[in-house]
Design a protein around this motif. Structure first.
Motif, short mmCIF file in Angstrom:
data_model
loop_
_atom_site.label_atom_id
_atom_site.label_comp_id
_atom_site.label_asym_id
_atom_site.label_seq_id
_atom_site.Cartn_x
_atom_site.Cartn_y
_atom_site.Cartn_z
N ALA A 15 39.16 47.19 -53.72
CA ALA A 15 40.53 46.76 -53.56
C ALA A 15 40.75 45.32 -53.25
O ALA A 15 41.89 44.52 -53.99
CB ALA A 15 41.37 47.52 -52.45
N LEU A 16 40.02 44.46 -52.43
CA LEU A 16 40.16 43.08 -52.26
C LEU A 16 39.81 42.46 -53.49
O LEU A 16 40.37 41.22 -53.81
CB LEU A 16 39.24 42.61 -51.04
N LEU A 17 38.65 42.67 -54.14
CA LEU A 17 38.36 41.94 -55.33
C LEU A 17 39.72 41.90 -56.44
O LEU A 17 39.95 41.26 -57.31
CB LEU A 17 37.21 42.66 -55.97
N GLU A 18 40.39 43.20 -56.51
CA GLU A 18 41.22 43.28 -57.34
C GLU A 18 42.47 42.35 -56.94
O GLU A 18 43.13 41.81 -57.84
CB GLU A 18 42.11 44.86 -57.45
N GLN A 19 42.67 42.33 -55.87
CA GLN A 19 43.81 41.12 -55.33
C GLN A 19 43.38 39.84 -55.52
O GLN A 19 44.26 39.21 -55.84
CB GLN A 19 43.83 41.51 -53.72
N CYS A 20 42.01 39.77 -55.40
CA CYS A 20 41.74 38.18 -55.84
C CYS A 20 41.82 37.83 -57.12
O CYS A 20 42.04 36.86 -57.74
CB CYS A 20 40.03 38.01 -55.31
N TYR A 25 44.64 35.17 -61.43
CA TYR A 25 45.47 35.34 -62.94
C TYR A 25 46.55 34.67 -62.88
O TYR A 25 46.80 33.99 -63.83
CB TYR A 25 45.49 36.75 -63.30
N VAL A 26 47.64 34.86 -62.01
CA VAL A 26 48.75 34.14 -61.63
C VAL A 26 48.51 32.61 -61.55
O VAL A 26 49.32 31.85 -62.12
CB VAL A 26 49.32 34.74 -60.37
N TRP A 27 47.52 32.04 -60.78
CA TRP A 27 47.20 30.74 -60.57
C TRP A 27 46.92 30.07 -61.90
O TRP A 27 47.50 29.02 -62.30
CB TRP A 27 46.15 30.47 -59.80
N ASN A 28 46.21 30.83 -62.81
CA ASN A 28 45.65 30.32 -63.95
C ASN A 28 46.83 30.38 -65.01
O ASN A 28 46.93 29.15 -65.81
CB ASN A 28 44.55 30.99 -64.61
N LEU A 29 47.83 31.33 -64.82
CA LEU A 29 48.89 31.07 -65.76
C LEU A 29 49.88 30.15 -65.42
O LEU A 29 50.48 29.31 -66.19
CB LEU A 29 49.82 32.60 -65.68
N ALA A 30 50.11 29.72 -64.09
CA ALA A 30 50.72 28.72 -63.85
C ALA A 30 50.18 27.29 -64.19
O ALA A 30 50.82 26.44 -64.80
CB ALA A 30 51.22 28.72 -62.42
N ARG A 97 40.78 28.69 -61.88
CA ARG A 97 40.13 29.37 -60.76
C ARG A 97 39.08 30.24 -61.73
O ARG A 97 39.68 31.10 -62.83
CB ARG A 97 40.98 30.14 -60.11
N LYS A 98 37.77 30.41 -61.40
CA LYS A 98 36.90 31.33 -62.02
C LYS A 98 36.24 32.57 -61.21
O LYS A 98 36.21 32.31 -60.06
CB LYS A 98 35.53 30.48 -62.58
N ALA A 99 36.14 33.65 -61.82
CA ALA A 99 35.41 34.85 -61.14
C ALA A 99 34.27 34.33 -60.51
O ALA A 99 33.40 33.97 -61.24
CB ALA A 99 35.65 36.00 -62.31
N GLY A 100 34.03 34.92 -59.31
CA GLY A 100 32.88 34.81 -58.67
C GLY A 100 32.67 33.52 -57.90
O GLY A 100 31.76 33.11 -57.20
N PHE A 105 42.71 35.07 -51.51
CA PHE A 105 44.08 35.08 -51.57
C PHE A 105 44.68 34.99 -50.04
O PHE A 105 43.83 34.90 -49.12
CB PHE A 105 44.56 36.51 -52.20
N ARG A 106 45.87 34.55 -49.88
CA ARG A 106 46.54 34.28 -48.76
C ARG A 106 47.67 35.03 -48.55
O ARG A 106 48.53 35.37 -49.49
CB ARG A 106 46.81 32.87 -48.91
#
Length: 398
Positions: A15-20, A25-30, A97-100, A105-106
């Motif tokens: 669940a935490l990885l899904e939030q990350c 994803y939102v950061w990269n879109l912005a 931001r890259k996976a791994g 998140f904050r």
């Protein structure tokens, strides 16, 4: 920040990885919106407009709607602050931001206060869409309005509360210390102390080299390659933990013992930059040797000794008591007579003044010059207190 080790269950880790993943994803879109700006276009959307677009995206996408809106909005706020810092010149340009690599998140607002102490060793925090997650109490939990949950390359989870501790008060003794940073000796003090940052042992270094060779022979995308990368990450994380622990203990000790701490004003980023290629004018398309491998070894030595992190933590803990001195010729100047010459430095460790014969450890001699705030001119002369063009003045009677 006050950071603690988070201990989620396997289900909570998913669940935490899904939030990350959603925050990334939102950061990269912005970032994509911001990168598309050109001179002939208008201003890119700000935080308010992007938050409205996020609401529409959550209504259209079930994957985003299943996540926490607080986490996703905070990713937009973090990006907006990163853009402001970039335009102010205090930070670099925001990157993808890259996976791994960027897993975290904050949480801000009222949800950040949902922290409960279980016993002397454990506490728990209520993470959105995850539930109660336990973390280890290594120190008292500060009263913070936000916290950040992160995962490092080794797979360890941490929670960091945004609470700035007060600086360490000065002892009031009036003592001044100079700190000379080096590669062989991590930090030499003007008091004669030689401090060394711990790193990997010889056995661990041999193991790291063996794993790196194994990684070079692995096929990309194979399970064997992933296991080798994980083993290398464990060793590198161990070295990083030791370096950070040494920096924290050393900076705290210096802030408690001395009123004024003087260090060299070094620009570490340009110092650790790889050398430029030298084209061979006689043979087009070829390049001359530029000692790139030797410079790479020096760069690793500088970064492994934590030069920048040590000064950064000193400025945090001894706020207003850290002074930066011009580093020009501090290692070639005699701390007794002030004579400056390249011949004073016999080798890396020995210093012997060719004028007065003073002998000392080279790093300690440089630290004494730093403590005195001594800098020299371009002609390698110690600056005089009065102008050399001034006429002699008669002594006045009392």
């Amino acid at each position: 920040m006050s950071r603690f080790r988070l201990c989620p269950t396997p289900a909570q880790q998913v669940a935490l990885l899904e939030q990350c993943r959603q925050a990334r994803y939102v950061w990269n879109l912005a970032l994509e919106q911001w990168s598309m700006w050109t001179c002939d276009k208008g201003a890119t959307p700000g935080y308010v407009e992007q938050a409205r677009q996020l609401t529409e995206a959550r209504a259209a996408s079930g994957w985003l709607r299943a996540g926490s809106q607080t986490v996703q909005q905070q990713a937009l706020r973090d990006f907006d602050q990163a853009v402001k810092n970039f335009h102010a010149g205090t930070h670099r340009r925001p990157t993808w931001r890259k996976a791994g690599l960027h897993e975290g998140f904050r949480i801000v607002g009222g949800q950040a206060g949902r922290v409960e102490k279980l016993n002397r060793k454990w506490a728990r925090v209520l993470a959105p869409k995850v539930g109660w997650v336990r973390f280890r109490l290594s120190r008292p939990v500060p009263d913070a309005k936000s916290y950040r949950i992160t995962r490092d390359r080794l797979g360890r989870w941490h929670i960091a509360f945004a609470a700035i501790p007060p600086p360490i008060p000065a002892p009031g003794t009036g003592e001044v210390v100079g700190v000379d940073r080096g590669v062989t000796v991590s930090a030499a003090l003007s008091t004669g102390e030689l401090l060394t940052c711990p790193g990997l042992s010889e056995t661990e270094q041999a193991r790291l080299k063996q794993l790196q060779r194994r990684l070079a022979r692995c096929r990309h995308g194979s399970n064997r390659r992933e296991r080798a990368k994980a083993a290398i990450a464990r060793l590198q994380a161990r070295a990083g933990d030791r370096r950070k622990d040494w920096v924290e203990k050393t900076s705290t000790d210096l802030a408690r013992r001395f009123d004024v701490i003087r260090v060299e004003d070094l620009r570490i980023a340009p110092m650790t930059r790889r050398p430029k290629a030298k084209p061979d004018l006689e043979r087009p398309g070829r390049y001359l040797p530029n000692r790139r491998r030797a410079k790479a070894g020096l760069n690793r030595g500088i970064l492994a000794n934590g030069w920048g992190l040590l000064v950064q933590r000193l400025e945090h803990k001894a706020a207003g008591r850290v002074e930066k001195v011009n580093p020009a010729y501090t290692s070639q100047t005699c701390s007794v007579c002030g004579h400056c010459a390249p011949g004073n430095r016999e080798n890396q460790a020995a210093f012997r003044c060719v004028a007065c014969g003073h002998q000392a450890n080279a790093d300690v001699n440089a630290a004494v010059n730093i403590a005195a705030g001594r800098a020299v001119s371009a002609r390698r002369e110690t600056p005089v207190r009065v102008s050399p063009k001034r006429e002699p003045q008669h002594a006045t009677s009392a």
